[in-house]
Design a protein around this motif. Sequence first.
Motif, mmCIF file in Angstrom:
data_model
loop_
_atom_site.group_PDB
_atom_site.id
_atom_site.type_symbol
_atom_site.label_atom_id
_atom_site.label_comp_id
_atom_site.label_asym_id
_atom_site.label_seq_id
_atom_site.Cartn_x
_atom_site.Cartn_y
_atom_site.Cartn_z
ATOM 1 N N CYS A 174 -10.548 8.990 -19.944
ATOM 2 C CA CYS A 174 -10.534 7.622 -19.425
ATOM 3 C C CYS A 174 -11.964 7.078 -19.415
ATOM 4 N N CYS A 193 -7.412 4.530 -20.082
ATOM 5 C CA CYS A 193 -7.191 5.907 -20.514
ATOM 6 C C CYS A 193 -6.718 5.890 -21.959
ATOM 7 N N THR A 229 -5.553 0.574 -17.609
ATOM 8 C CA THR A 229 -4.730 1.432 -16.758
ATOM 9 C C THR A 229 -4.914 1.045 -15.295
ATOM 10 N N VAL A 230 -6.172 0.767 -14.918
ATOM 11 C CA VAL A 230 -6.515 0.358 -13.553
ATOM 12 C C VAL A 230 -7.422 -0.870 -13.641
ATOM 13 N N MET A 284 -1.235 0.355 -14.418
ATOM 14 C CA MET A 284 -0.519 1.184 -13.446
ATOM 15 C C MET A 284 -0.963 0.921 -12.012
ATOM 16 N N GLU A 285 -2.236 0.508 -11.833
ATOM 17 C CA GLU A 285 -2.734 0.265 -10.480
ATOM 18 C C GLU A 285 -3.681 -0.932 -10.473
ATOM 19 N N GLN A 332 0.615 -0.165 -6.866
ATOM 20 C CA GLN A 332 0.977 0.823 -7.889
ATOM 21 C C GLN A 332 2.289 0.431 -8.541
ATOM 22 N N ASP A 345 -3.678 7.457 -8.419
ATOM 23 C CA ASP A 345 -2.855 8.483 -9.041
ATOM 24 C C ASP A 345 -2.865 8.408 -10.563
ATOM 25 N N SER A 346 -2.911 7.211 -11.121
ATOM 26 C CA SER A 346 -2.803 7.058 -12.571
ATOM 27 C C SER A 346 -3.970 7.670 -13.327
ATOM 28 N N GLN A 371 -5.975 10.122 -11.662
ATOM 29 C CA GLN A 371 -6.252 11.357 -10.925
ATOM 30 C C GLN A 371 -7.653 11.343 -10.316
#
Length: 194
Positions: A64, A90, A107-108, A136-137, A152, A173-174, A176
């Motif tokens: 990522c 990512c 992703t975020v 995702m977030e 999320q 979480d997406s 880690q």
Amino acid sequence: MAEPASKLSYSTPEAYLEAESASSSRHEYQDGLILDMAGGSIAHERICANLYGTLYNQLAGKPCSYFSSNMKLHVQAAHAFYYPDASVICGEPQRYPGREDALTDATVIIEVLSPSTEAQDRGEKFMSFQLLPGLMEYVLIHQRRIRAEIYQRQQAGHWLYKQVNPGELLTLDSIQVSFPLDILYQGVQPDSAP
């Protein structure tokens, strides 16, 4: 995120990108409108710098990449280009065709709230960002008090809301990643009110 100061003009995406490349200031693009961006505060910049350092270390060895507010994000379905305060992608970054300064998914996405941008970050921008297939977030970091909000993505397009308070871990979480929220406020004097 810097404040949209005024609507400047109507434009095509291509004309916007060309003008933006030659501009000494930044502008966002929303369905043909070019919005002038104002500057941020000292607290905003310190939180962004702390965020960069923290995520840079946390993402080491992961597939990522962190991008700062210098990178544009194109939301095709919303006909918009934004400058998020931070984004994490990512896998291989997907670029806007022919451009090195604009990505097409994340992703975020993280925005640092200010009184002048909070309504837009919670409203129009969040609605647009939800149209990104890989998001995702979505994270909102307060700058006037130690608090973060995480949205999320769940199945069927629903979003789960979580609030993170002083002394708690901010967990994404997406990607880690998990770290104490308070780290983002080093050098910042937030209000003591919750």
